[in-house]
Every structure is written in structure tokens, then in C-alpha cells.
Design a protein around this motif. Structure first.
Motif, mmCIF file in Angstrom:
data_model
loop_
_atom_site.group_PDB
_atom_site.id
_atom_site.type_symbol
_atom_site.label_atom_id
_atom_site.label_comp_id
_atom_site.label_asym_id
_atom_site.label_seq_id
_atom_site.Cartn_x
_atom_site.Cartn_y
_atom_site.Cartn_z
ATOM 1 N N HIS A 36 0.865 -1.139 0.082
ATOM 2 C CA HIS A 36 0.054 0.063 -0.126
ATOM 3 C C HIS A 36 0.841 1.394 -0.097
ATOM 4 C CE1 HIS A 36 -3.151 -2.818 1.526
ATOM 5 N NE2 HIS A 36 -4.021 -2.126 0.778
ATOM 6 N N ASP A 54 5.141 0.268 11.605
ATOM 7 C CA ASP A 54 4.695 -1.316 11.775
ATOM 8 C C ASP A 54 5.699 -1.637 12.903
ATOM 9 O OD1 ASP A 54 4.035 -3.599 9.435
ATOM 10 O OD2 ASP A 54 4.816 -4.182 11.493
ATOM 11 N N PHE A 78 0.997 0.555 16.682
ATOM 12 C CA PHE A 78 0.411 1.753 16.075
ATOM 13 C C PHE A 78 -0.424 2.689 17.307
ATOM 14 C CE2 PHE A 78 -2.435 -1.373 13.953
ATOM 15 C CZ PHE A 78 -3.419 -1.357 14.848
ATOM 16 N N ASP A 99 -4.322 -1.426 7.699
ATOM 17 C CA ASP A 99 -4.532 -2.758 7.006
ATOM 18 C C ASP A 99 -4.152 -3.648 7.871
ATOM 19 O OD1 ASP A 99 -4.786 -4.575 5.175
ATOM 20 O OD2 ASP A 99 -2.661 -4.392 4.426
ATOM 21 N N GLN A 106 4.872 -12.719 7.736
ATOM 22 C CA GLN A 106 4.910 -13.261 9.030
ATOM 23 C C GLN A 106 4.656 -14.740 9.041
ATOM 24 O OE1 GLN A 106 2.347 -10.034 10.410
ATOM 25 N NE2 GLN A 106 4.182 -9.097 11.388
ATOM 26 N N GLU A 219 -5.371 -2.697 20.430
ATOM 27 C CA GLU A 219 -4.616 -1.845 19.808
ATOM 28 C C GLU A 219 -5.614 -0.946 18.689
ATOM 29 O OE1 GLU A 219 -0.973 -0.967 18.833
ATOM 30 O OE2 GLU A 219 -1.314 -1.100 21.107
HETATM 31 C C1 LIG Z 1 -1.852 -7.139 6.545
HETATM 32 S S1 LIG Z 1 -0.183 -6.554 7.126
HETATM 33 C C2 LIG Z 1 -0.038 -4.899 6.226
HETATM 34 C C3 LIG Z 1 0.320 -5.302 4.751
HETATM 35 C C4 LIG Z 1 0.779 -4.036 4.037
HETATM 36 N N1 LIG Z 1 -0.530 -3.201 3.985
HETATM 37 C C5 LIG Z 1 1.273 -4.475 2.639
HETATM 38 O O1 LIG Z 1 0.686 -3.724 1.505
HETATM 39 O O2 LIG Z 1 2.425 -4.947 2.710
HETATM 40 C C6 LIG Z 1 -0.291 -5.904 8.897
HETATM 41 C C7 LIG Z 1 0.899 -5.340 9.380
HETATM 42 O O3 LIG Z 1 0.610 -4.616 10.429
HETATM 43 C C8 LIG Z 1 1.553 -4.891 11.462
HETATM 44 N N2 LIG Z 1 0.757 -4.403 12.670
HETATM 45 C C9 LIG Z 1 -0.426 -5.115 13.019
HETATM 46 N N3 LIG Z 1 -0.655 -4.774 14.311
HETATM 47 C C10 LIG Z 1 0.145 -3.399 14.539
HETATM 48 C C11 LIG Z 1 0.199 -2.735 15.518
HETATM 49 N N4 LIG Z 1 -0.638 -2.643 16.687
HETATM 50 N N5 LIG Z 1 1.047 -1.706 15.620
HETATM 51 C C12 LIG Z 1 1.899 -1.626 14.582
HETATM 52 N N6 LIG Z 1 2.179 -2.602 13.316
HETATM 53 C C13 LIG Z 1 1.085 -3.398 13.259
HETATM 54 C C14 LIG Z 1 2.024 -6.373 11.286
HETATM 55 O O4 LIG Z 1 3.246 -6.243 11.873
HETATM 56 C C15 LIG Z 1 1.886 -6.278 9.912
HETATM 57 O O5 LIG Z 1 3.246 -5.941 9.198
#
Ligand SMILES: C[S@@+](CC[C@H](N)C(=O)[O-])C[C@H]1O[C@@H](n2cnc3c(N)ncnc32)[C@H](O)[C@@H]1O
Length: 327
Positions: A36, A54, A78, A99, A106, A219
Motif C-alpha cells: 500500500h 509497523d 500503532f 491494513d 509473518q 490496539e
Molecule cells: C496485513 S499486514 C499489512 C500489509 C501492508 N499493507 C502491505 O501492503 O504490505 C499488517 C501489518 O501490520 C502490522 N501490525 C499489526 N498490528 C500492529 C500494531 N498494533 N502496531 C504496529 N504494527 C502492527 C503487522 O506487523 C503487519 O506487518
């Protein structure tokens, strides 16, 4: 393994949802592998800016490969985004993308412990520097709490049987491997009909542990109200969720934040005319967007995805808004 691809879900729709202004300032709160983020950068002019976040160190390593002066990455959870942006001197942004959930790299890296298909240590932390690993949690959790976690976050009918089986297994040997846990769960569920054929018996238990250990719902409940005051007028919030527990939080939050009383149910019950109430800080943009059948066929991760979009109104954020997490 581990450096694998992540096929972003609802990529075009989510970027379109931000209605990117070429000279605007945007936030990608879940960088992942930057699918994204790259699409947003492609729409920005030289004056535009993208701040990405992230909590996963592997995502941070991937972000360091984006050599673009308009792009800044910070590794953090976040819910801390407002402080991080303030430290970067950013006072208002034109769009925030969330997202949610887990990325394919992962899951695909056995060393991260998210996969029940390949053996690995039972870790499951998106940020391995914080919190408890799944193995540590399973070594100490009482049966009742484990049942609740598996039931509430996995929506698993057999939560109690699974929890009991894990507690019994750990009395014999520590539960430390992903395949070991998957086998315990499969045995606990046995041949009982699941009603969701085709799904591995361990799917819901792994989902539950992952959501719990990473505090995913907490979160989300924290970030949503914190985003609103950061948005400039007409700034967009776009959220892609991957299961009903997440979507429920997003849907309820957006519904309340787009009410004239700023989502405070106490005000809604008072005999006050709507015009006298604080106007809503957000307005909904369209209905929920779901992936097409074609996208789901090409990317099974898209199966339960939902994109919801809201836009910041010119009205001030009501006092106390976002003070109570989970509203
Ligand atoms: C579905 S993936 C996102 C993919 C990204 N939009 C892409 O195009 O590559 C979700 C990401 O959000 C991160 N994530 C999930 N919860 C989070 C949080 N509370 N704080 C920071 N990062 C978070 C995860 O580590 C993961 O890398």
C-alpha cells in the motif's frame, strides 16, 4: 524463508479510499512489506509525504529499502502513532490507512511461530521484543483463561476441550512448537463436525492466540479515536479488517463518531435537540467494501476482508472524545 511476498488485499480500493492529494501528508500505520505504501507514494508529488509504521522488525528492514525522500518509517505499535508523529513535527495528516492483522511473510516464516503448517518455535509476536511468546503464555495460563482466549478471539466452539488438552499436554512436556500445538488441537477436536470444512482444526486456536498475544483488538480500539484529532478537515481514514471481531470494532466506532453527539451515548439519551449537540467529527464515505470474487480466488487472504472509510468533518473533536478506549 521470511523475506517473502505479501499480496496486499483491496490495494486499489484502499488507496482510492484515501483520495490522495499529490501534495498531502499520509500515514500507513501497517507498513508490512509496503504494498500500500508504494501505491500511495506513486500518487504523491515531490511535496507529498508518507509516514509509515509497523511494529515488526522485518517490516522495518523492508522499509529501509525504500529510498524516497518523501517517505519516513518508524518502528512502533500503532497506538503510539500520535506521539511518533508529534515527535516528527507532524500536526495534521490528510489520510490514515490501517491494513490490519498479519502479513503473509509473518505467517510464512516458520521462525515467527505463526504457522501450524510448518514447524517452528511457538512465538507469534509481531514485535518479538515486547510481550510474551505463545510458548511462555501456554506454560503458565490457567485453564479458564485459556478457554476464554480461544473462545473469545478464535470464536472456537471447542475452546474448553482444546484448553484442557493443552493443559494436559503441558503436564507431560512443554508446549513449544507450532506443529506440536496443532497436533494437540487436532486431537482435542477429534472427528467432531466443524461446519467449516476445509479449515485446519488449529486455525481458530492459532488465530485466537495471535490476536490475544499481540493485543490486536485493544490496539485497534486505542488507535481509532486517536486518529480522529490527527486528521485535517476532509482527511480520510481507511481501515481494512480481516475478521468479524475487528470489523465489529471498526463499524461501531465509525457509526458512533459519525453521530452528532460525537458518539457519547449519554448525550444521545438527554432531551436535547440534535442541532444543540456537538456535530460529528467524522462522516462515513460509502458502504463497506469487500473484495471481488476474482480477488478472493487469486488471494485467499482476501476472503473475509472489509474496507471501511470515513472522512473528517470541519467540526472540532468533542471534548473527551477517544478518552475511553474501545468506544
Ligand atoms: C496485513 S499486514 C499489512 C500489509 C501492508 N499493507 C502491505 O501492503 O504490505 C499488517 C501489518 O501490520 C502490522 N501490525 C499489526 N498490528 C500492529 C500494531 N498494533 N502496531 C504496529 N504494527 C502492527 C503487522 O506487523 C503487519 O506487518
Amino acid at each position: 524463508m521470511g523475506g517473502g511476498e505479501h499480496v496486499p488485499v483491496l490495494l486499489e480500493e484502499a488507496v482510492a479510499a484515501l483520495a490522495v492529494r499529490p501534495d498531502g501528508t499520509y500515514v500507513d500505520a501497517t507498513f508490512g512489506r509496503g504494498g500500500h505504501a508504494r501505491a500511495i507514494l506513486a500518487q504523491l508529488a515531490p511535496a507529498g509525504r508518507l509516514f509509515a509504521f509497523d511494529r515488526d522488525p522485518a517490516a522495518a528492514a523492508s522499509a529501509s529499502g525504500i529510498g524516497d525522500p518523501r517517505f519516513v518509517f518508524r518502528q512502533c505499535w500503532f497506538s503510539q502513532l500520535a506521539d511518533e508523529l508529534a515527535a516528527l513535527g507532524v500536526v495534521a495528516v490528510d489520510g490514515v490507512l490501517l491494513d490490519l492483522g498479519i502479513s503473509s511473510p509473518q505467517i510464512d516464516d516458520p521462525a515467527r511461530g505463526f504457522s501450524f503448517r510448518v514447524d517452528g518455535p511457538l512465538d507469534m509476536r509481531m514485535d518479538p521484543a515486547r510481550g510474551e511468546s505463545a510458548a511462555a503464555f501456554l506454560a503458565r495460563v490457567p485453564a479458564r483463561e485459556l478457554t476464554e482466549v480461544i473462545r473469545d478471539y478464535g470464536e472456537e466452539r471447542f475452546a474448553q476441550s482444546i484448553a484442557r488438552a493443552i493443559i494436559a499436554a503441558r503436564a507431560v512436556a512443554p508446549v513449544v512448537g507450532t506443529r506440536q500445538l496443532a497436533a494437540i488441537v487436532a486431537q482435542a477436536i477429534g472427528a467432531r463436525p466443524r461446519g467449516d470444512r476445509g479449515q485446519d482444526p488449529a486455525t481458530r486456536t492459532f488465530q485466537a492466540l495471535r490476536i490475544f498475544l499481540n493485543r490486536e483488538l485493544a490496539e485497534l480500539a486505542l488507535i481509532l479515536p486517536r486518529v480522529v484529532p490527527m486528521l485535517a478537515t476532509r482527511g480520510r481514514l481507511a481501515v481494512v479488517s480481516f475478521h468479524s471481531l475487528e470489523d465489529r470494532i471498526v463499524k461501531r466506532f465509525l457509526a458512533s463518531a459519525s453521530q452528532p453527539f460525537g458518539g457519547d451515548p449519554r448525550l444521545a439519551r438527554l432531551p436535547i435537540r440534535t442541532a444543540a449537540l456537538p456535530p460529528a467529527p467524522l462522516t462515513l464515505v460509502g458502504r463497506a467494501i469487500r473484495p471481488t470474487e476474482r480477488e478472493v480466488a487469486a488471494n485467499p487472504r482476501a476472503r473475509s476482508a472489509t474496507l471501511r472509510i470515513a472522512e473528517r468533518t470541519p467540526h472540532p473533536v468533542p471534548a473527551g472524545f477517544g478518552a475511553a478506549p474501545g468506544r
